[in-house]
Design a protein around this motif. Structure first.
Motif, PDB file in Angstrom:
ATOM      1  N   GLY A 135      48.923  33.901 -67.382  1.00  0.00           N
ATOM      2  CA  GLY A 135      48.243  35.152 -67.071  1.00  0.00           C
ATOM      3  C   GLY A 135      48.872  35.926 -65.929  1.00  0.00           C
ATOM      4  O   GLY A 135      49.879  35.505 -65.353  1.00  0.00           O
ATOM      5  N   PRO A 136      48.272  37.052 -65.585  1.00  0.00           N
ATOM      6  CA  PRO A 136      48.810  37.928 -64.535  1.00  0.00           C
ATOM      7  C   PRO A 136      48.500  37.407 -63.128  1.00  0.00           C
ATOM      8  O   PRO A 136      47.749  38.023 -62.365  1.00  0.00           O
ATOM      9  CB  PRO A 136      48.119  39.261 -64.824  1.00  0.00           C
ATOM     10  CG  PRO A 136      46.813  38.875 -65.436  1.00  0.00           C
ATOM     11  CD  PRO A 136      47.099  37.639 -66.262  1.00  0.00           C
ATOM     12  N   VAL A 137      49.070  36.248 -62.795  1.00  0.00           N
ATOM     13  CA  VAL A 137      48.796  35.611 -61.508  1.00  0.00           C
ATOM     14  C   VAL A 137      49.247  36.498 -60.352  1.00  0.00           C
ATOM     15  O   VAL A 137      48.552  36.656 -59.350  1.00  0.00           O
ATOM     16  CB  VAL A 137      49.484  34.229 -61.430  1.00  0.00           C
ATOM     17  CG1 VAL A 137      49.175  33.551 -60.098  1.00  0.00           C
ATOM     18  CG2 VAL A 137      49.035  33.353 -62.581  1.00  0.00           C
ATOM     19  N   LYS A 138      50.430  37.074 -60.493  1.00  0.00           N
ATOM     20  CA  LYS A 138      50.965  37.920 -59.425  1.00  0.00           C
ATOM     21  C   LYS A 138      50.037  39.093 -59.152  1.00  0.00           C
ATOM     22  O   LYS A 138      49.825  39.484 -57.998  1.00  0.00           O
ATOM     23  CB  LYS A 138      52.362  38.419 -59.788  1.00  0.00           C
ATOM     24  CG  LYS A 138      53.042  39.204 -58.687  1.00  0.00           C
ATOM     25  CD  LYS A 138      54.454  39.597 -59.072  1.00  0.00           C
ATOM     26  CE  LYS A 138      55.122  40.390 -57.957  1.00  0.00           C
ATOM     27  NZ  LYS A 138      56.505  40.788 -58.338  1.00  0.00           N
ATOM     28  N   SER A 139      49.460  39.660 -60.189  1.00  0.00           N
ATOM     29  CA  SER A 139      48.534  40.785 -60.034  1.00  0.00           C
ATOM     30  C   SER A 139      47.295  40.352 -59.264  1.00  0.00           C
ATOM     31  O   SER A 139      46.789  41.087 -58.411  1.00  0.00           O
ATOM     32  CB  SER A 139      48.138  41.339 -61.407  1.00  0.00           C
ATOM     33  OG  SER A 139      47.159  42.336 -61.279  1.00  0.00           O
ATOM     34  N   PHE A 140      46.789  39.147 -59.538  1.00  0.00           N
ATOM     35  CA  PHE A 140      45.602  38.652 -58.839  1.00  0.00           C
ATOM     36  C   PHE A 140      45.902  38.408 -57.363  1.00  0.00           C
ATOM     37  O   PHE A 140      45.073  38.663 -56.492  1.00  0.00           O
ATOM     38  CB  PHE A 140      45.105  37.358 -59.486  1.00  0.00           C
ATOM     39  CG  PHE A 140      43.805  36.858 -58.918  1.00  0.00           C
ATOM     40  CD1 PHE A 140      42.594  37.319 -59.410  1.00  0.00           C
ATOM     41  CD2 PHE A 140      43.782  35.928 -57.884  1.00  0.00           C
ATOM     42  CE1 PHE A 140      41.386  36.876 -58.890  1.00  0.00           C
ATOM     43  CE2 PHE A 140      42.581  35.474 -57.354  1.00  0.00           C
ATOM     44  CZ  PHE A 140      41.383  35.947 -57.859  1.00  0.00           C
ATOM     45  N   LEU A 141      47.101  37.911 -57.080  1.00  0.00           N
ATOM     46  CA  LEU A 141      47.486  37.641 -55.700  1.00  0.00           C
ATOM     47  C   LEU A 141      47.715  38.921 -54.916  1.00  0.00           C
ATOM     48  O   LEU A 141      47.777  38.890 -53.689  1.00  0.00           O
ATOM     49  CB  LEU A 141      48.763  36.789 -55.666  1.00  0.00           C
ATOM     50  CG  LEU A 141      48.648  35.381 -56.257  1.00  0.00           C
ATOM     51  CD1 LEU A 141      49.987  34.680 -56.200  1.00  0.00           C
ATOM     52  CD2 LEU A 141      47.602  34.569 -55.535  1.00  0.00           C
ATOM     53  N   SER A 142      47.866  40.033 -55.617  1.00  0.00           N
ATOM     54  CA  SER A 142      48.088  41.372 -55.066  1.00  0.00           C
ATOM     55  C   SER A 142      49.544  41.555 -54.678  1.00  0.00           C
ATOM     56  O   SER A 142      50.273  40.596 -54.407  1.00  0.00           O
ATOM     57  CB  SER A 142      47.178  41.677 -53.869  1.00  0.00           C
ATOM     58  OG  SER A 142      47.758  41.235 -52.662  1.00  0.00           O
ATOM     59  N   THR A 143      49.965  42.803 -54.622  1.00  0.00           N
ATOM     60  CA  THR A 143      51.344  43.137 -54.273  1.00  0.00           C
ATOM     61  C   THR A 143      51.468  43.565 -52.811  1.00  0.00           C
ATOM     62  O   THR A 143      52.519  44.027 -52.392  1.00  0.00           O
ATOM     63  CB  THR A 143      51.855  44.283 -55.180  1.00  0.00           C
ATOM     64  OG1 THR A 143      50.947  45.398 -55.071  1.00  0.00           O
ATOM     65  CG2 THR A 143      51.916  43.839 -56.628  1.00  0.00           C
ATOM     66  N   ASP A 144      50.395  43.410 -52.044  1.00  0.00           N
ATOM     67  CA  ASP A 144      50.432  43.739 -50.621  1.00  0.00           C
ATOM     68  C   ASP A 144      51.451  42.834 -49.923  1.00  0.00           C
ATOM     69  O   ASP A 144      51.369  41.605 -50.025  1.00  0.00           O
ATOM     70  CB  ASP A 144      49.045  43.525 -50.005  1.00  0.00           C
ATOM     71  CG  ASP A 144      48.925  44.087 -48.595  1.00  0.00           C
ATOM     72  OD1 ASP A 144      49.957  44.162 -47.899  1.00  0.00           O
ATOM     73  OD2 ASP A 144      47.808  44.436 -48.185  1.00  0.00           O
ATOM     74  N   PRO A 145      52.420  43.400 -49.206  1.00  0.00           N
ATOM     75  CA  PRO A 145      53.452  42.572 -48.562  1.00  0.00           C
ATOM     76  C   PRO A 145      52.969  41.808 -47.335  1.00  0.00           C
ATOM     77  O   PRO A 145      53.724  41.056 -46.729  1.00  0.00           O
ATOM     78  CB  PRO A 145      54.519  43.603 -48.179  1.00  0.00           C
ATOM     79  CG  PRO A 145      53.770  44.880 -47.997  1.00  0.00           C
ATOM     80  CD  PRO A 145      52.677  44.840 -49.017  1.00  0.00           C
ATOM     81  N   VAL A 146      51.700  41.991 -46.948  1.00  0.00           N
ATOM     82  CA  VAL A 146      51.139  41.273 -45.804  1.00  0.00           C
ATOM     83  C   VAL A 146      50.093  40.275 -46.316  1.00  0.00           C
ATOM     84  O   VAL A 146      49.140  40.662 -46.988  1.00  0.00           O
ATOM     85  CB  VAL A 146      50.502  42.244 -44.793  1.00  0.00           C
ATOM     86  CG1 VAL A 146      49.910  41.463 -43.624  1.00  0.00           C
ATOM     87  CG2 VAL A 146      51.509  43.272 -44.296  1.00  0.00           C
ATOM     88  N   PHE A 147      50.286  38.993 -46.014  1.00  0.00           N
ATOM     89  CA  PHE A 147      49.326  37.983 -46.454  1.00  0.00           C
ATOM     90  C   PHE A 147      49.317  36.838 -45.450  1.00  0.00           C
ATOM     91  O   PHE A 147      50.186  36.745 -44.570  1.00  0.00           O
ATOM     92  CB  PHE A 147      49.656  37.467 -47.863  1.00  0.00           C
ATOM     93  CG  PHE A 147      51.067  36.979 -48.048  1.00  0.00           C
ATOM     94  CD1 PHE A 147      51.387  35.639 -47.867  1.00  0.00           C
ATOM     95  CD2 PHE A 147      52.078  37.855 -48.415  1.00  0.00           C
ATOM     96  CE1 PHE A 147      52.680  35.184 -48.032  1.00  0.00           C
ATOM     97  CE2 PHE A 147      53.392  37.412 -48.590  1.00  0.00           C
ATOM     98  CZ  PHE A 147      53.692  36.066 -48.404  1.00  0.00           C
ATOM     99  N   ASP A 148      48.306  35.960 -45.577  1.00  0.00           N
ATOM    100  CA  ASP A 148      48.128  34.858 -44.625  1.00  0.00           C
ATOM    101  C   ASP A 148      48.470  33.520 -45.270  1.00  0.00           C
ATOM    102  O   ASP A 148      48.132  33.272 -46.433  1.00  0.00           O
ATOM    103  CB  ASP A 148      46.690  34.834 -44.122  1.00  0.00           C
ATOM    104  CG  ASP A 148      46.355  36.053 -43.265  1.00  0.00           C
ATOM    105  OD1 ASP A 148      46.915  36.150 -42.159  1.00  0.00           O
ATOM    106  OD2 ASP A 148      45.548  36.884 -43.709  1.00  0.00           O
ATOM    107  N   VAL A 149      49.118  32.668 -44.492  1.00  0.00           N
ATOM    108  CA  VAL A 149      49.541  31.352 -44.967  1.00  0.00           C
ATOM    109  C   VAL A 149      49.033  30.280 -44.019  1.00  0.00           C
ATOM    110  O   VAL A 149      49.134  30.430 -42.793  1.00  0.00           O
ATOM    111  CB  VAL A 149      51.080  31.280 -45.085  1.00  0.00           C
ATOM    112  CG1 VAL A 149      51.534  29.844 -45.350  1.00  0.00           C
ATOM    113  CG2 VAL A 149      51.578  32.198 -46.199  1.00  0.00           C
ATOM    114  N   HIS A 150      48.474  29.209 -44.589  1.00  0.00           N
ATOM    115  CA  HIS A 150      48.034  28.066 -43.790  1.00  0.00           C
ATOM    116  C   HIS A 150      49.096  26.986 -43.896  1.00  0.00           C
ATOM    117  O   HIS A 150      49.488  26.577 -44.990  1.00  0.00           O
ATOM    118  CB  HIS A 150      46.697  27.533 -44.297  1.00  0.00           C
ATOM    119  CG  HIS A 150      46.123  26.455 -43.442  1.00  0.00           C
ATOM    120  ND1 HIS A 150      45.379  26.719 -42.317  1.00  0.00           N
ATOM    121  CD2 HIS A 150      46.203  25.105 -43.536  1.00  0.00           C
ATOM    122  CE1 HIS A 150      45.010  25.589 -41.752  1.00  0.00           C
ATOM    123  NE2 HIS A 150      45.495  24.589 -42.477  1.00  0.00           N
ATOM    124  N   THR A 151      49.562  26.521 -42.764  1.00  0.00           N
ATOM    125  CA  THR A 151      50.570  25.471 -42.720  1.00  0.00           C
ATOM    126  C   THR A 151      49.905  24.157 -42.317  1.00  0.00           C
ATOM    127  O   THR A 151      49.262  24.084 -41.285  1.00  0.00           O
ATOM    128  CB  THR A 151      51.679  25.811 -41.712  1.00  0.00           C
ATOM    129  OG1 THR A 151      52.280  27.051 -42.089  1.00  0.00           O
ATOM    130  CG2 THR A 151      52.745  24.733 -41.682  1.00  0.00           C
TER     131      THR A 151
END
Length: 221
Positions: A135-151
């Motif tokens: 499915g359109p996973v990339k679309s769900f994740l959004s194309t906004d170039p700013v996102f948060d990552v948990h390490t």
């Protein structure tokens, strides 16, 4: 004469809408069919079309007995497993999806303490396990170039199996055992499916009604 022209215009629009609907359905059927591996069951998921929220993509997750979890789901309220086929508005607080052995990306909710903000376009192809989800996973994740990552370590408790739009149909394969499906909107709305046991070598069909929050699961002969 004017009434006749208006009627013709309406009929043409209805025909075009039907054609687009059928075309979309055919496109969804083009998902590559691979042989079912030993010990696995195949599950088709169809999100029934509806006018309300038709353009919004939904995440479909499986909270059943799997060791292959790739998602951490945090809920405001929890419910007994026997309570199913209903939806709870804005019940999801956070969802993190696993990117690799170290990093997980926040896709719904507010970041946790210690999350780092990334400021570059998200390249889903850099993460093979995430990229192969239907499915359109990339679309769900959004194309906004700013996102948060948990390490670091998170307690994964579900698996993202696909992303669906209105009238989409995709499938995923899972080990035989207990399947517990949920449908989640970007707003945090959460629909709860029943506990359902799937058997190896069998194929199942799930019809999801977004308006009712209901999951109709049958074995596909």
């Amino acid at each position: 004469m004017k009434k006749q022209m208006n009627l013709k215009s309406i009929l043409v629009l209805m025909f075009c809408a039907l054609l687009l609907h059928e075309t979309g359905q055919c496109q969804n059927s083009d998902q590559t069919l691979v042989p079912l591996k030993s010990g696995m069951a195949r599950v088709y998921f169809h999100r029934k079309s509806s006018m309300v929220g038709a353009i919004v993509k939904h995440a479909v997750i499986d909270c059943g007995d799997s060791s292959n979890f790739n998602l951490m789901l945090v809920q405001k309220a929890s419910f007994p497993l026997e309570k199913c086929n209903f939806a709870k508005a804005a019940n999801v607080k956070q969802i993190y999806v696993k990117l690799d052995q170290q990093d997980s990306r926040l896709i719904i909710g507010k970041p946790l303490d210690g999350d780092k903000t990334v400021k570059h376009p998200f390249d889903i192809t850099a993460y093979p396990d995430l990229n192969k989800i239907s499915g359109p996973v990339k679309s769900f994740l959004s194309t906004d170039p700013v996102f948060d990552v948990h390490t670091g370590a998170l307690k994964f408790n579900a698996r993202l199996v696909m992303v669906v739009g209105s009238n989409d149909t995709y499938y995923y394969d899972r080990p035989a055992g207990v399947m517990i499906l949920q449908d989640i909107c970007p707003s945090g709305d959460q629909a709860f499916g029943p506990v359902f046991k799937v058997e190896a070598g069998k194929t199942y069909m799930v019809e999801f009604n977004y308006m009712k929050g209901s999951f109709d699961i049958t074995e596909k002969k």
